[in-house]
Structure formats: C-alpha cells, structure tokens
Design an enzyme around this catalytic site. Structure first.
Site, PDB file in Angstrom:
ATOM      1  N   ASP A 176       0.837  -1.195   0.000  1.00  0.00           N
ATOM      2  CA  ASP A 176       0.000   0.000   0.000  1.00  0.00           C
ATOM      3  C   ASP A 176       0.881   1.258   0.000  1.00  0.00           C
ATOM      4  O   ASP A 176       2.116   1.145   0.029  1.00  0.00           O
ATOM      5  CB  ASP A 176      -0.915  -0.042   1.239  1.00  0.00           C
ATOM      6  CG  ASP A 176      -2.266   0.597   0.978  1.00  0.00           C
ATOM      7  OD1 ASP A 176      -2.371   1.414   0.046  1.00  0.00           O
ATOM      8  OD2 ASP A 176      -3.216   0.287   1.719  1.00  0.00           O
ATOM      9  N   ASP A 181     -10.791   2.425  -3.294  1.00  0.00           N
ATOM     10  CA  ASP A 181     -11.119   1.178  -2.594  1.00  0.00           C
ATOM     11  C   ASP A 181     -12.588   0.839  -2.795  1.00  0.00           C
ATOM     12  O   ASP A 181     -13.449   1.725  -2.775  1.00  0.00           O
ATOM     13  CB  ASP A 181     -10.915   1.356  -1.081  1.00  0.00           C
ATOM     14  CG  ASP A 181      -9.451   1.290  -0.686  1.00  0.00           C
ATOM     15  OD1 ASP A 181      -8.582   1.199  -1.564  1.00  0.00           O
ATOM     16  OD2 ASP A 181      -9.202   1.341   0.537  1.00  0.00           O
TER      17      ASP A 181
END
Ligand code: NAG
Ligand code: NAG
Ligand code: NAG
Ligand code: NAG
Length: 424
Positions: free
Chosen positions: A158, A219
């Site tokens: 990430d 997301d």
C-alpha cells in the site's frame, strides 16, 4: 481460421514485457480480508471476525473444503492490521503476538498444507493506512527478506504515509528486493491509485515491468454505488487501461464483494461478469463460513471462471453505451471465442435488447453459438447478422459466451489446472 478484430491484433502485438517472476499468467484468484473484515482487532468481543490467525485459517479451510480451491481460488490474503505496533529488537516486522500467536510462518505452513498460497500486506511509507509499522526505503530489503523467510507468496504494498518521490523509488526497489530473495512472490502495487491512476503521472509500462497487479482507483466498499463507480471509471479510461494488462500484469479494480450485504443478486452477477470481462483479479472479500449457495454459485460459475482465466489474457472493454443505458462489453478469448456482457444501468424494469454481432461491429466466425453464462441456455447456428434478444434486469447483466459452431465444446467441467482450451 481464426478471425480476430483488427483492433485486437494491434493490441496483441503491443503487449510489452511483464514482471519476470513467472507468476499470475492469468488473473489471480483467492480471498482477501480487507473489504469485509477491515481493521477489526477486537478479538475479545468479536473473536470470529477479528484480524487474527484464526480468521485466515478458517478461510483456508473453507477454500480447501468447499470446492473453491479446485476452481482456482488459491490465495488467502492478509491485509492491514496484522502486525504488532512495533518492530522487534532487530528491526523486523512481527505479527501481533496476541492475534497471531503462532506467527506468520506457521500460518503460511498451514495454508500451504492445504494446497493454497498466503498473501501479506505492507505499506511503502512511515505507517500503514491503519497506523501499523510501514516500510521506509531503508527497510525494503529487510522486509522483503522477512516475508520470504516466512514463506509468503504475495505482497500487497500500500502507499499511505509517503510522498510521490518515495513511491517512485520504493516500488521498483521492492520489486527488485522480492526478486533477490529467490522466492517467487507476486507483487501487488497500490502505487497508481495514489497518483490518480492515469498517465502521464502513472507509467503503466513501468508498472507492467515491476508489478503483477496494481490498484488504480478507489477502494471498493460494500455498495452498488461503489461497484458502479469503479466500472464507470474503468470504461471512461479503457483506452489507457485496456492495452496495459496482459499475462503477469493486471489492472485491479479491487475485491469481489459478492456474499456481503451491499449487492442484490442481479448486482452480484454484474460484478462477477464485469470483473471477468476486465480480466480482473478475483479476490473475494466475504465470509466464506456464511455464504449462501446462491451467492457461491455466482462465484463458482465454471464458464465464468473459464472466461476470467482465458490464456490470451486480453482485457475486455465496453463497446458501446446506448441512450437506453445499456452497455455492451466484450472480451476476446482464445480459440476464436469471446465473451459478451449486456449490462443495464437502468433503474426501471427488465429491458429487451435486440442486436446482432454485425450491428455491434464484431467480427465473428461464420456460424457460431452462444451460451448464456448464468442460465445455461444455448442459441445455436447464428450468423453475423442474426438478430437475438436478451432481457437485462435493472443493474443486472446478461453474459454470453460466443464460440464457433463447429467446435465441440467440452472440458467446461474439467477443473483447473487440467482444463485445456476448447478443442477444435
Ligand atoms: C528474478 O528476475 C529474473 C530476471 O528477470 C528472473 O529470471 C527470475 O525468475 C526472477 N526470480 C524471482 C524469484 O522472481
Ligand atoms: C518525500 O519524503 C521524503 C522522506 O520522508 C523526504 O525526504 C522528501 O523530501 C519528500 N519529498 C518531497 C518532494 O516532499
Ligand atoms: C515509463 O517506463 C518505461 C519503462 O521503465 C520507460 O522506458 C519510459 O521512458 C517511461 N515513460 C515515461 C514517460 O517516463
Ligand atoms: C459500427 O460501425 C458503424 C459504421 O462505422 C458506426 O456507425 C456504428 O456506430 C458502429 N457501432 C458500434 C456499436 O460500434
């Protein structure tokens, strides 16, 4: 003779290189904790659903025992919030000792014993998005080595708590460091999602060389609105996104949320169909201990998985969006076959849509058949100008597998890895 649309021939010849670790020649399949289980660390009050080794062992059991593994769902992937808040005395990442008392190495062994693979999560930055230790540039080699020593098979990296210049240095360095461990570790890069997902800021040529998959947009959440937002972003930017995907390098529109709370049955079928058309990774984020047969039947649809896993690895795209809010999507597949998806963004009632492959400007075999991927019905002996009608429910999809009439279609039921392309 294979007849390919000319635009496809151009795409096939411009695929370029992919990360040379031999992994993910077809879109990866498995399970990933984040969307469903987030950063729930409350094992005292919610022991079954907190991020703990128990959760991942439960999901490995389900993948192995409920038929998922044989269909190709092989990754069990940890996301954020697995680590202890501090590194150990030698600076290494360690799992939270309360929630992962056996450690990640033991978990990897458990998962491997079931014939599955283990994925883990890291963050290129000072902290992970959830506030756990991140990987700074000087820690990249150490962390790659730690993951390899645990027997991890995939890393999702990430990008919280770092700037663009650190990311530009760090993602290629991690790719190199993973390679240097000697262990094949698939690499999922969140990098482009932090840079807006588009050129010129994002260099997809480079991503294809260093990552096996990459997240490029928001997301996913447990809602239809979220799925629609992703699909619309992918169609809007398909001229950029479509050519950069291929074997070993995939665009990742994020997890499948089928089996959770936000999607209707029709919407669930739409997500699965569109993810297969997009050659997207199929990482379910749901509770496999509690999934219904109806939901599982979507995720376990063999013809759909076959489409997703087509060896050509060409991403599909939207061919047209009509004023009627019906979108037609197409993915070219091997052996002169293709998949079509008629996707309704209507909100009123089932819509009857009449067309022919000719009207859609699709080059087709002279005589072909079509099978509805969900209902199973087959329409035989169509020609390019034969009109057919599909009835598409609101926010639903009709997906068709198109194949030359002369082909003996077999092997659909054969399970991976044995299944082979259609025999001519
Ligand atoms: C490392 O990269 C080399 C060259 O690209 C490749 O041949 C090799 O398979 C890679 N090894 C691993 C473990 O990824
Ligand atoms: C990015 O972050 C690094 C590490 O914290 C720092 O050294 C560098 O100055 C930052 N660069 C920019 C352009 O802000
Ligand atoms: C993108 O990356 C490739 C491969 O590393 C490189 O050859 C190319 O110059 C880069 N393109 C731009 C616009 O920076
Ligand atoms: C098919 O081609 C015709 C003629 O070039 C064009 O007018 C039409 O919009 C095209 N249809 C689709 C679905 O691409």
């Amino acid at each position: 003779m294979k007849i390919l649309p000319t635009f496809l021939v151009i795409l096939l010849s411009s695929c370029g290189h992919s990360l040379d670790n031999g992994l993910m020649r077809t879109p990866p399949m498995g399970w990933l904790a984040w969307e469903r289980f987030r950063c729930n660390t409350d094992c005292d009050n919610d022991p079954e659903n907190c991020i703990s080794e128990r959760l991942f062992m439960d999901m490995a059991d389900r993948l192995a025992e409920d038929g998922w593994k044989e269909l190709g769902y092989q990754y069990v992937n940890i996301d954020d919030c697995w680590a202890a808040k501090e590194r150990d005395s030698e600076g290494r990442l360690v799992a939270d000792p309360i929630r992962f008392p056996s450690g990640i190495k033991a978990l990897a062994e458990y998962v491997h014993a079931k014939g599955l693979k283990l994925g883990i999560y890291g963050d290129l930055g000072t902290y992970t998005c959830g506030g756990y230790p991140g990987t700074t540039l000087d820690q990249i080699e150490l962390d790659a080595h730690t993951f390899a020593s645990w027997g991890v098979d995939m890393l999702k990296l990430d990008g919280c708590y770092s700037n663009s210049s650190t990311k530009a240095l760090g993602y290629p360095l991690m790719s190199k460091a993973l390679n240097a461990t000697g262990r094949p570790i698939a690499f999922s890069c969140s990098w482009p999602a932090y840079e807006g997902g588009l050129p010129p800021v994002v260099n997809y040529t480079l991503l294809g060389e260093i990552c096996n998959l990459w997240r490029n947009y928001a997301d996913i959440d447990d809602s239809w609105e979220s799925v629609r937002g992703i699909v619309n972003w992918y169609s809007r930017h398909q001229d950029v996104l479509q050519p950069v995907a291929g074997p070993g390098k995939w665009n990742d529109p994020d997890m499948l949320i089928i089996g959770n709370f936000g999607l209707s049955y029709e919407q669930s079928k739409s997500q699965m169909a569109l993810w297969a058309i997009l050659a997207a990774p199929l990482f379910m984020s749901n509770d496999l201990r509690a999934i219904t047969l109806k939901e599982a039947s979507i995720l376990q649809n063999k013809l759909l998985i076959r489409i997703s896993q087509d060896p050509l690895g060409v991403q599909g795209q939207m061919l047209l969006k009509g004023k009627n809010n019906i979108e037609v999507w197409m993915r070219q597949l091997s052996s002169s076959t293709m998949a079509l998806a008629f996707f309704s963004q209507r909100t009123d009632m089932p819509y009857h849509y009449t067309t022919s492959l000719g009207q859609l400007n699709i080059t087709a075999p002279q005589l072909f058949s079509m099978q509805d991927v969900y209902s199973g019905w087959v329409l035989h002996q169509l020609e390019i100008d034969t009109e057919f009608t599909v009835t598409i429910n609101p926010s639903g999809v009709v997906m068709l597998f198109v194949y030359p009439e002369m082909q003996i279609v077999q092997d659909w039921d054969k399970r991976r890895p044995e299944f082979s392309p259609l025999k001519l």
